[in-house]
Design a protein around this motif. Structure first.
Motif, PDB file in Angstrom:
ATOM      1  N   PHE A 104       0.831  -1.202   0.000  1.00  0.00           N
ATOM      2  CA  PHE A 104       0.000   0.000   0.000  1.00  0.00           C
ATOM      3  C   PHE A 104       0.871   1.259   0.000  1.00  0.00           C
ATOM      4  CE2 PHE A 104      -1.807   3.286   2.823  1.00  0.00           C
ATOM      5  CZ  PHE A 104      -2.940   3.641   2.096  1.00  0.00           C
ATOM      6  N   CYS A 105       1.846   1.304   0.894  1.00  0.00           N
ATOM      7  CA  CYS A 105       2.736   2.466   0.970  1.00  0.00           C
ATOM      8  C   CYS A 105       3.537   2.638  -0.315  1.00  0.00           C
ATOM      9  CB  CYS A 105       3.680   2.325   2.164  1.00  0.00           C
ATOM     10  SG  CYS A 105       2.881   2.460   3.779  1.00  0.00           S
ATOM     11  N   ASN A 106       4.022   1.540  -0.861  1.00  0.00           N
ATOM     12  CA  ASN A 106       4.831   1.618  -2.082  1.00  0.00           C
ATOM     13  C   ASN A 106       4.023   2.146  -3.264  1.00  0.00           C
ATOM     14  OD1 ASN A 106       7.109   0.676  -0.797  1.00  0.00           O
ATOM     15  ND2 ASN A 106       6.832  -1.448  -1.440  1.00  0.00           N
ATOM     16  N   VAL A 107       2.769   1.712  -3.380  1.00  0.00           N
ATOM     17  CA  VAL A 107       1.922   2.176  -4.489  1.00  0.00           C
ATOM     18  C   VAL A 107       1.672   3.678  -4.370  1.00  0.00           C
ATOM     19  CG1 VAL A 107      -0.407   2.068  -5.445  1.00  0.00           C
ATOM     20  CG2 VAL A 107       0.828  -0.047  -4.949  1.00  0.00           C
ATOM     21  N   ILE A 108       1.377   4.145  -3.172  1.00  0.00           N
ATOM     22  CA  ILE A 108       1.145   5.578  -2.973  1.00  0.00           C
ATOM     23  C   ILE A 108       2.423   6.365  -3.273  1.00  0.00           C
ATOM     24  CG2 ILE A 108       0.493   7.362  -1.314  1.00  0.00           C
ATOM     25  CD1 ILE A 108      -1.772   5.445  -2.171  1.00  0.00           C
ATOM     26  N   ASP A 109       3.559   5.895  -2.762  1.00  0.00           N
ATOM     27  CA  ASP A 109       4.839   6.586  -2.998  1.00  0.00           C
ATOM     28  C   ASP A 109       5.161   6.666  -4.490  1.00  0.00           C
ATOM     29  OD1 ASP A 109       5.051   6.747  -0.279  1.00  0.00           O
ATOM     30  OD2 ASP A 109       6.647   5.253  -0.078  1.00  0.00           O
ATOM     31  N   GLN A 110       4.983   5.549  -5.190  1.00  0.00           N
ATOM     32  CA  GLN A 110       5.290   5.515  -6.618  1.00  0.00           C
ATOM     33  C   GLN A 110       4.380   6.454  -7.391  1.00  0.00           C
ATOM     34  OE1 GLN A 110       7.825   3.423  -8.407  1.00  0.00           O
ATOM     35  NE2 GLN A 110       7.293   5.234  -9.606  1.00  0.00           N
ATOM     36  N   THR A 111       3.110   6.502  -7.002  1.00  0.00           N
ATOM     37  CA  THR A 111       2.157   7.380  -7.680  1.00  0.00           C
ATOM     38  C   THR A 111       2.547   8.844  -7.508  1.00  0.00           C
ATOM     39  OG1 THR A 111       0.351   5.785  -7.378  1.00  0.00           O
ATOM     40  CG2 THR A 111      -0.272   8.079  -7.810  1.00  0.00           C
ATOM     41  N   ILE A 112       2.925   9.218  -6.307  1.00  0.00           N
ATOM     42  CA  ILE A 112       3.324  10.609  -6.047  1.00  0.00           C
ATOM     43  C   ILE A 112       4.580  10.965  -6.832  1.00  0.00           C
ATOM     44  CG2 ILE A 112       4.272  12.132  -4.258  1.00  0.00           C
ATOM     45  CD1 ILE A 112       2.253  10.825  -2.331  1.00  0.00           C
ATOM     46  N   MET A 113       5.550  10.083  -6.843  1.00  0.00           N
ATOM     47  CA  MET A 113       6.780  10.357  -7.586  1.00  0.00           C
ATOM     48  C   MET A 113       6.504  10.420  -9.089  1.00  0.00           C
ATOM     49  SD  MET A 113       9.041  10.898  -5.332  1.00  0.00           S
ATOM     50  CE  MET A 113      10.403  11.080  -6.488  1.00  0.00           C
ATOM     51  N   ASP A 114       5.605   9.574  -9.580  1.00  0.00           N
ATOM     52  CA  ASP A 114       5.257   9.605 -11.000  1.00  0.00           C
ATOM     53  C   ASP A 114       4.575  10.916 -11.374  1.00  0.00           C
ATOM     54  OD1 ASP A 114       6.297   7.122 -11.604  1.00  0.00           O
ATOM     55  OD2 ASP A 114       4.410   6.052 -11.315  1.00  0.00           O
ATOM     56  N   ILE A 115       3.687  11.400 -10.515  1.00  0.00           N
ATOM     57  CA  ILE A 115       3.011  12.676 -10.776  1.00  0.00           C
ATOM     58  C   ILE A 115       4.029  13.802 -10.835  1.00  0.00           C
ATOM     59  CG2 ILE A 115       1.466  14.401  -9.756  1.00  0.00           C
ATOM     60  CD1 ILE A 115      -0.222  12.037  -8.705  1.00  0.00           C
TER      61      ILE A 115
END
Length: 266
Positions: A104-115
């Motif tokens: 869960f944390c990794n998906v949120i982190d990756q999404t923020i970095m991608d944005i």
């Protein structure tokens, strides 16, 4: 648009639509149910990569319509019974295991970095009752539009968890550490008025005018040369390494709390 793979439809989860030279990513349904059920962890990362490389797209609109992802769903994901999960398999808590929480944390982190790394400006729009998780993701975007009935809920306070998604990082830079702490610790509900006053949102509109006002914003982006759009975004977000390190630290602290034996007794 050259890449037809960007037009996607997963009902009650994710739909992408092209509006002039802007792509709209519309999320809906129960985020936590979808998160558990959807095995393709790099789905969003791959979408953002394709968008970044698509020359015909000038901007991105993210619409977080997770109206089925309220306080109850958030707490159920962390604490209560969830049919999609092998309950207590790792003894992490009654329902949450280390893998799910870390994922869960990794998906949120990756999404923020991608944005942040995306070679296009990103506009976030939302309306109604919204979990702080999605407010935090919106803070990673370049422009934020909410409706006058929007209320962000800091549900993590109720279970002794920390906010995931860079809230402290972004708010510290927007309003300073003191005001950031006040918003995260003493505000269970952040209204539309609070959001504008604290730079959480750039624009408040009526629900009826949300789409038309959003189109006005993306059309303004369309008038700016691509190299200027991406160049300014890259300069404003420099350095991304600092954000990445913060998100890793945030995840470490969340895992520490989740690993406590008394966490599921909140």
């Amino acid at each position: 648009m050259k890449n037809k793979d960007l037009i996607i439809s997963y009902p009650d989860f994710f739909v992408s639509e092209l509006h002039e030279d802007s792509i709209w990513l519309k999320f809906s349904g129960n985020f936590f149910h979808n998160f558990i059920s959807f095995d393709y962890q790099d789905f969003l990362h791959d979408i953002f990569t394709m968008i970044s490389n698509e020359p015909d797209i000038k901007s991105v609109v993210i619409n977080s319509a997770f109206h089925e992802s309220g306080s109850d769903e958030y707490m159920r994901f962390f604490l209560l019974e969830c049919q999609e999960r092998d309950l207590g398999h790792f003894g992490f808590s009654d329902t949450m295991d280390r893998y799910d929480l870390h994922r869960f944390c990794n998906v949120i982190d990756q999404t923020i970095m991608d944005i942040k790394a995306l070679k296009k400006p990103v506009v976030h729009v939302c309306t109604g009752d919204v979990l702080a998780l999605f407010m935090n993701i919106s803070l990673a975007c370049d422009y934020r539009i909410i409706t006058d009935d929007t209320v962000f809920h800091n549900v993590y306070q109720e279970i002794g968890m920390l906010p995931k998604g860079g809230a402290a990082y972004f708010l510290n830079r927007l309003v300073g550490p003191g005001r950031a702490a006040e918003l995260l610790l003493h505000k269970q509900r952040i209204t539309a008025e609070d959001a504008v006053k604290n730079s959480i949102a750039d624009c408040v509109v009526s629900k009826e005018n949300l789409e038309s006002e959003t189109m006005k914003v993306v059309r303004k982006f369309s008038q700016v040369p691509d190299q200027t759009l991406y160049g300014v975004k890259r300069l404003v977000n420099y350095p991304l390494k600092e954000l990445e390190e913060y998100l890793e630290y945030e995840t470490e602290q969340i895992l520490k709390i989740g690993n406590r034996e008394d966490f599921n007794d909140q």
